[in-house]
Design a protein around this motif. Structure first.
Motif, PDB file in Angstrom:
ATOM      1  N   GLY A   1    -104.203-102.033 -76.257  1.00 53.29           N
ATOM      2  CA  GLY A   1    -103.599-100.704 -76.165  1.00 53.29           C
ATOM      3  C   GLY A   1    -102.386-100.481 -77.050  1.00 53.29           C
ATOM      4  O   GLY A   1    -101.782 -99.416 -76.992  1.00 53.29           O
ATOM      5  N   SER A   2    -102.003-101.486 -77.878  1.00 54.32           N
ATOM      6  CA  SER A   2    -100.836-101.279 -78.759  1.00 54.32           C
ATOM      7  C   SER A   2    -101.194-100.292 -79.853  1.00 54.32           C
ATOM      8  O   SER A   2    -102.163-100.499 -80.581  1.00 54.32           O
ATOM      9  CB  SER A   2    -100.412-102.569 -79.457  1.00 54.32           C
ATOM     10  OG  SER A   2    -100.516-103.655 -78.601  1.00 54.32           O
TER      11      SER A   2
ATOM     12  N   GLU B   1    -101.493 -97.159 -88.084  1.00 52.51           N
ATOM     13  CA  GLU B   1    -102.186 -95.942 -88.480  1.00 52.51           C
ATOM     14  C   GLU B   1    -103.543 -95.919 -87.776  1.00 52.51           C
ATOM     15  O   GLU B   1    -104.273 -96.900 -87.793  1.00 52.51           O
ATOM     16  CB  GLU B   1    -102.388 -95.933 -89.999  1.00 52.51           C
ATOM     17  CG  GLU B   1    -102.840 -94.586 -90.500  1.00 52.51           C
ATOM     18  CD  GLU B   1    -102.967 -94.562 -92.031  1.00 52.51           C
ATOM     19  OE1 GLU B   1    -102.215 -95.293 -92.712  1.00 52.51           O
ATOM     20  OE2 GLU B   1    -103.834 -93.830 -92.506  1.00 52.51           O
ATOM     21  N   LEU B   2    -103.853 -94.790 -87.146  1.00 48.71           N
ATOM     22  CA  LEU B   2    -105.123 -94.660 -86.420  1.00 48.71           C
ATOM     23  C   LEU B   2    -106.199 -94.236 -87.425  1.00 48.71           C
ATOM     24  O   LEU B   2    -106.431 -93.063 -87.638  1.00 48.71           O
ATOM     25  CB  LEU B   2    -104.962 -93.627 -85.306  1.00 48.71           C
ATOM     26  CG  LEU B   2    -106.074 -93.537 -84.271  1.00 48.71           C
ATOM     27  CD1 LEU B   2    -106.283 -94.856 -83.550  1.00 48.71           C
ATOM     28  CD2 LEU B   2    -105.744 -92.449 -83.246  1.00 48.71           C
TER      29      LEU B   2
ATOM     30  N   ARG C   1    -110.833 -92.317 -87.138  1.00 49.12           N
ATOM     31  CA  ARG C   1    -111.190 -91.664 -85.872  1.00 49.12           C
ATOM     32  C   ARG C   1    -111.001 -90.145 -85.918  1.00 49.12           C
ATOM     33  O   ARG C   1    -110.928 -89.510 -84.873  1.00 49.12           O
ATOM     34  CB  ARG C   1    -110.343 -92.234 -84.719  1.00 49.12           C
ATOM     35  CG  ARG C   1    -110.362 -93.752 -84.580  1.00 49.12           C
ATOM     36  CD  ARG C   1    -111.756 -94.305 -84.344  1.00 49.12           C
ATOM     37  NE  ARG C   1    -111.735 -95.725 -84.020  1.00 49.12           N
ATOM     38  CZ  ARG C   1    -112.726 -96.551 -84.253  1.00 49.12           C
ATOM     39  NH1 ARG C   1    -113.835 -96.127 -84.850  1.00 49.12           N
ATOM     40  NH2 ARG C   1    -112.640 -97.818 -83.907  1.00 49.12           N
TER      41      ARG C   1
ATOM     42  N   ARG D   1    -115.138-104.415 -76.607  1.00 50.29           N
ATOM     43  CA  ARG D   1    -113.745-104.814 -76.416  1.00 50.29           C
ATOM     44  C   ARG D   1    -113.000-104.785 -77.755  1.00 50.29           C
ATOM     45  O   ARG D   1    -113.535-105.255 -78.768  1.00 50.29           O
ATOM     46  CB  ARG D   1    -113.689-106.234 -75.842  1.00 50.29           C
ATOM     47  CG  ARG D   1    -114.236-106.319 -74.428  1.00 50.29           C
ATOM     48  CD  ARG D   1    -113.229-105.806 -73.464  1.00 50.29           C
ATOM     49  NE  ARG D   1    -113.740-105.639 -72.123  1.00 50.29           N
ATOM     50  CZ  ARG D   1    -113.275-104.725 -71.274  1.00 50.29           C
ATOM     51  NH1 ARG D   1    -112.329-103.882 -71.648  1.00 50.29           N
ATOM     52  NH2 ARG D   1    -113.754-104.638 -70.071  1.00 50.29           N
TER      53      ARG D   1
ATOM     54  N   VAL E   1    -112.107-102.376 -79.834  1.00 47.52           N
ATOM     55  CA  VAL E   1    -112.416-101.443 -80.927  1.00 47.52           C
ATOM     56  C   VAL E   1    -111.421-100.281 -81.000  1.00 47.52           C
ATOM     57  O   VAL E   1    -111.441 -99.513 -81.948  1.00 47.52           O
ATOM     58  CB  VAL E   1    -113.834-100.830 -80.852  1.00 47.52           C
ATOM     59  CG1 VAL E   1    -114.881-101.856 -81.201  1.00 47.52           C
ATOM     60  CG2 VAL E   1    -114.101-100.182 -79.523  1.00 47.52           C
TER      61      VAL E   1
ATOM     62  N   GLU F   1    -111.691 -97.601 -68.783  1.00 52.30           N
ATOM     63  CA  GLU F   1    -112.521 -98.631 -68.125  1.00 52.30           C
ATOM     64  C   GLU F   1    -113.417 -98.032 -67.032  1.00 52.30           C
ATOM     65  O   GLU F   1    -113.592 -98.616 -65.954  1.00 52.30           O
ATOM     66  CB  GLU F   1    -111.636 -99.739 -67.517  1.00 52.30           C
ATOM     67  CG  GLU F   1    -110.665-100.384 -68.495  1.00 52.30           C
ATOM     68  CD  GLU F   1    -111.303-101.459 -69.377  1.00 52.30           C
ATOM     69  OE1 GLU F   1    -112.515-101.737 -69.216  1.00 52.30           O
ATOM     70  OE2 GLU F   1    -110.600-102.004 -70.244  1.00 52.30           O
TER      71      GLU F   1
ATOM     72  N   PRO G   1    -111.131-103.440 -85.069  1.00 47.35           N
ATOM     73  CA  PRO G   1    -109.709-103.102 -85.132  1.00 47.35           C
ATOM     74  C   PRO G   1    -108.764-104.172 -84.572  1.00 47.35           C
ATOM     75  O   PRO G   1    -107.753-104.478 -85.202  1.00 47.35           O
ATOM     76  CB  PRO G   1    -109.613-101.808 -84.315  1.00 47.35           C
ATOM     77  CG  PRO G   1    -110.927-101.155 -84.563  1.00 47.35           C
ATOM     78  CD  PRO G   1    -111.914-102.288 -84.574  1.00 47.35           C
TER      79      PRO G   1
ATOM     80  N   GLN H   1    -105.842-106.070 -86.900  1.00 50.55           N
ATOM     81  CA  GLN H   1    -104.404-106.125 -86.609  1.00 50.55           C
ATOM     82  C   GLN H   1    -103.927-107.576 -86.570  1.00 50.55           C
ATOM     83  O   GLN H   1    -102.871-107.914 -87.093  1.00 50.55           O
ATOM     84  CB  GLN H   1    -104.083-105.451 -85.270  1.00 50.55           C
ATOM     85  CG  GLN H   1    -104.359-103.959 -85.228  1.00 50.55           C
ATOM     86  CD  GLN H   1    -103.567-103.173 -86.257  1.00 50.55           C
ATOM     87  OE1 GLN H   1    -102.429-103.502 -86.563  1.00 50.55           O
ATOM     88  NE2 GLN H   1    -104.180-102.144 -86.812  1.00 50.55           N
TER      89      GLN H   1
HETATM   90  N1  LIG Z   1    -108.321 -96.891 -85.604  1.00 55.67           N
HETATM   91  C1  LIG Z   1    -107.651 -98.037 -85.630  1.00 55.67           C
HETATM   92  N2  LIG Z   1    -107.195 -98.527 -86.807  1.00 55.67           N
HETATM   93  C2  LIG Z   1    -106.523 -99.679 -86.812  1.00 55.67           C
HETATM   94  N3  LIG Z   1    -106.234-100.424 -85.732  1.00 55.67           N
HETATM   95  C3  LIG Z   1    -106.661 -99.986 -84.544  1.00 55.67           C
HETATM   96  C4  LIG Z   1    -107.394 -98.766 -84.439  1.00 55.67           C
HETATM   97  N4  LIG Z   1    -107.691 -98.574 -83.145  1.00 55.67           N
HETATM   98  C5  LIG Z   1    -107.182 -99.623 -82.462  1.00 55.67           C
HETATM   99  N5  LIG Z   1    -106.554-100.475 -83.284  1.00 55.67           N
HETATM  100  C6  LIG Z   1    -105.928-101.743 -82.880  1.00 55.67           C
HETATM  101  O1  LIG Z   1    -106.920-102.486 -82.178  1.00 55.67           O
HETATM  102  C7  LIG Z   1    -106.362-103.185 -81.060  1.00 55.67           C
HETATM  103  C8  LIG Z   1    -107.190-102.894 -79.811  1.00 55.67           C
HETATM  104  O2  LIG Z   1    -107.071-101.536 -79.408  1.00 55.67           O
HETATM  105  P1  LIG Z   1    -107.407-101.087 -77.901  1.00 55.67           P
HETATM  106  O3  LIG Z   1    -106.664-101.917 -76.932  1.00 55.67           O
HETATM  107  O4  LIG Z   1    -107.246 -99.617 -77.845  1.00 55.67           O
HETATM  108  O5  LIG Z   1    -108.968-101.464 -77.802  1.00 55.67           O
HETATM  109  P2  LIG Z   1    -109.970-101.238 -76.583  1.00 55.67           P
HETATM  110  O6  LIG Z   1    -111.240-100.733 -77.156  1.00 55.67           O
HETATM  111  O7  LIG Z   1    -109.313-100.426 -75.528  1.00 55.67           O
HETATM  112  O8  LIG Z   1    -110.202-102.718 -76.058  1.00 55.67           O
HETATM  113  P3  LIG Z   1    -110.613-103.221 -74.574  1.00 55.67           P
HETATM  114  O9  LIG Z   1    -112.071-102.883 -74.391  1.00 55.67           O
HETATM  115  O10 LIG Z   1    -110.376-104.704 -74.617  1.00 55.67           O
HETATM  116  O11 LIG Z   1    -109.717-102.517 -73.594  1.00 55.67           O
HETATM  117  C9  LIG Z   1    -104.899-102.780 -80.993  1.00 55.67           C
HETATM  118  O12 LIG Z   1    -104.140-103.832 -81.536  1.00 55.67           O
HETATM  119  C10 LIG Z   1    -104.816-101.548 -81.863  1.00 55.67           C
HETATM  120  O13 LIG Z   1    -103.557-101.457 -82.502  1.00 55.67           O
END
Ligand SMILES: Nc1ncnc2c1ncn2[C@@H]1O[C@H](COP(=O)(O)OP(=O)(O)OP(=O)(O)O)[C@@H](O)[C@H]1O
Ligand SMILES: [Mg+2]
Length: 396
Positions: free
Chosen positions: A13-14, A18-19, A22, A51, A53, A176, A271, A275
């Motif tokens: 969730g960090s 840059e997003l 999306r 997970r 992504v 979730e 993603p 990172q």
């Molecule tokens: N579009 C993006 N571009 C670059 N980095 C990204 C992007 N989206 C997410 N990240 C990075 O990917 C990592 C995971 O993001 P996030 O926790 O939102 O994933 P998640 O899909 O919720 O995972 P989980 O299923 O484990 O909860 C974070 O470190 C975030 O900074």
């Protein structure tokens, strides 16, 4: 280079620097919010993906967009062992209090609180330390039948009517979602069905693992008419390059093209891994530009870190037979794999694997992308399993 200036942000969730990649989803979000506010029908958005992504990060961004569009919102995370009613009640209470502060005459907010109180009465929710704090009588006969599929639509209706009265749309965001039981999911779908039929200004946005569309369809066949399930996948090559290059350029540093290509090869554009590799490579490099060799050296640190954090926390929640099933799957490669092939590796009948497979699905470790196939929900988990357990245990 200076770790303090490191722009990358690996972690659940960090927010990334840059997003990237999306824009399409964010645009769909704006359209959905605009249409619900204008009382036009639109399908709710339930993001699905593996997970790491970026679903949570995206959901947070969607909440920001909703708020800047004048919505009042709540964002909650479902848990394996927490009932939906207990999860939502305290947040809905806050939402109603929020609405009570919005200027406007009428008694719908008060009614909303009365209905919430009767809802809480039936499900016997203890809201922790928080007392409902209301000298309000529960509204008997509303949302108190004890049947969630009847009560949740009532409760959402009371809330959304309060929102309509204050001319303030509300957004409910749930992360979730796959952890809800089938009957809870079904109640949620019915509640959203009611919102759409009555054109009430309440929008649902959620995220979950790729098992979500199947679960939703199983609990209510009309789910697909109410929800869009956009697939949140890994980033493309160009988007991955952008996710790495743009944040470092901000501070006058550069990745060499070969370095970026190598990170893309190793991460496959996921993603979380981008990172993590970005972060370690930055710390390892002495100066700009960051080279292919820097990436190779940093990889030696990234793998143990991923093993110890991202993968290990999931691995530790597994029983020996679950580990063994996953190890057999991993032996076949990245997947998806036929269930029958996994049984062959383990030397057992495929029918005997039903229970262990069901537990792994419930824990969110695997899912079935198509009938008879199984795949990991955690990217690159096959490689991790082969490192963690070098040999498959088979029945002699
Ligand atoms: N579009 C993006 N571009 C670059 N980095 C990204 C992007 N989206 C997410 N990240 C990075 O990917 C990592 C995971 O993001 P996030 O926790 O939102 O994933 P998640 O899909 O919720 O995972 P989980 O299923 O484990 O909860 C974070 O470190 C975030 O900074
Ligand atoms: Mg998440």
């Amino acid at each position: 280079m200076d770790p303090i200036k490191n722009p990358f942000s690996p972690g659940a969730g960090s927010p990334p620097p840059e997003l990237v990649g999306r824009d399409n989803i964010l645009e769909q979000t704006r359209i959905l919010l605009g249409r619900v506010r204008a009382k036009r029908p639109e399908k709710s958005l339930l993001l699905t993906g593996l997970r790491g992504v970026g679903k949570t990060v995206l959901l947070n961004e969607m909440e920001r967009i909703a708020q800047s569009d004048g919505y009042r919102s709540i964002l909650v995370e479902a848990h394996e062992d927490k009932p939906l009613a207990a999860l939502l009640a305290p947040h809905l209470r806050r939402l109603l209090f929020d609405l009570s502060r919005v200027a406007g005459a009428g008694d719908k907010v008060r009614r909303g609180l009365a209905v919430l109180k009767s809802f809480i009465g039936t499900v016997r929710v203890t809201i922790g330390e928080v007392e409902l704090g209301l000298d309000i009588e529960p509204e008997r006969g509303s949302a108190d039948s004890g049947d969630l599929e009847a009560d949740l639509p009532d409760l959402f209706t009371a809330l959304a009517e309060a929102a309509a009265e204050r001319r303030t749309p509300v957004a409910i965001l749930i992360d979730e979602i796959q952890y809800f039981s089938l009957s809870e999911l079904s109640a949620l779908i019915m509640a959203m069905h009611r919102m759409q039929q009555r054109q009430l200004p309440l929008v649902l946005m959620g995220a979950g693992l790729p098992i979500l569309p199947g679960l939703a369809g199983e609990s209510k066949s009309y789910a697909e008419r109410l929800f869009n399930f956009p697939d949140i996948g890994p980033l493309s090559g160009p988007d991955s390059a952008k996710a790495l290059q743009d944040p470092v350029r901000e501070v006058a540093v550069e990745f060499q093209t070969a370095a970026i290509q190598e990170i893309f090869r190793l991460t496959q554009g996921y993603p979380y891994f981008l990172q993590e590799w970005g972060y370690q490579t930055w710390n390892h490099a002495d100066h700009s530009p960051i080279t292919l060799q820097d990436v190779r050296d940093a990889t030696e640190k990234v793998i143990p870190r991923l093993d110890a954090n991202f993968f290990r926390v999931r691995f530790d929640r597994l029983t020996p037979s679950e580990k063994n099933y996953l190890r057999a799957m991993a032996g076949l490669g990245g997947g998806p794999h036929r269930s029958s092939d996994i049984a062959v590796v383990l030397g057992v009948k495929v029918s005997s694997l039903g229970p262990v497979r069901a537990k792994l699905i419930k824990k969110g470790m695997i899912y079935s992308p198509t009938y008879g196939d199984m795949a990991f929900t955690v990217p690159l988990f096959d490689e991790f399993m082969r490192r963690a357990i070098p040999e498959v245990q088979t029945r002699e």
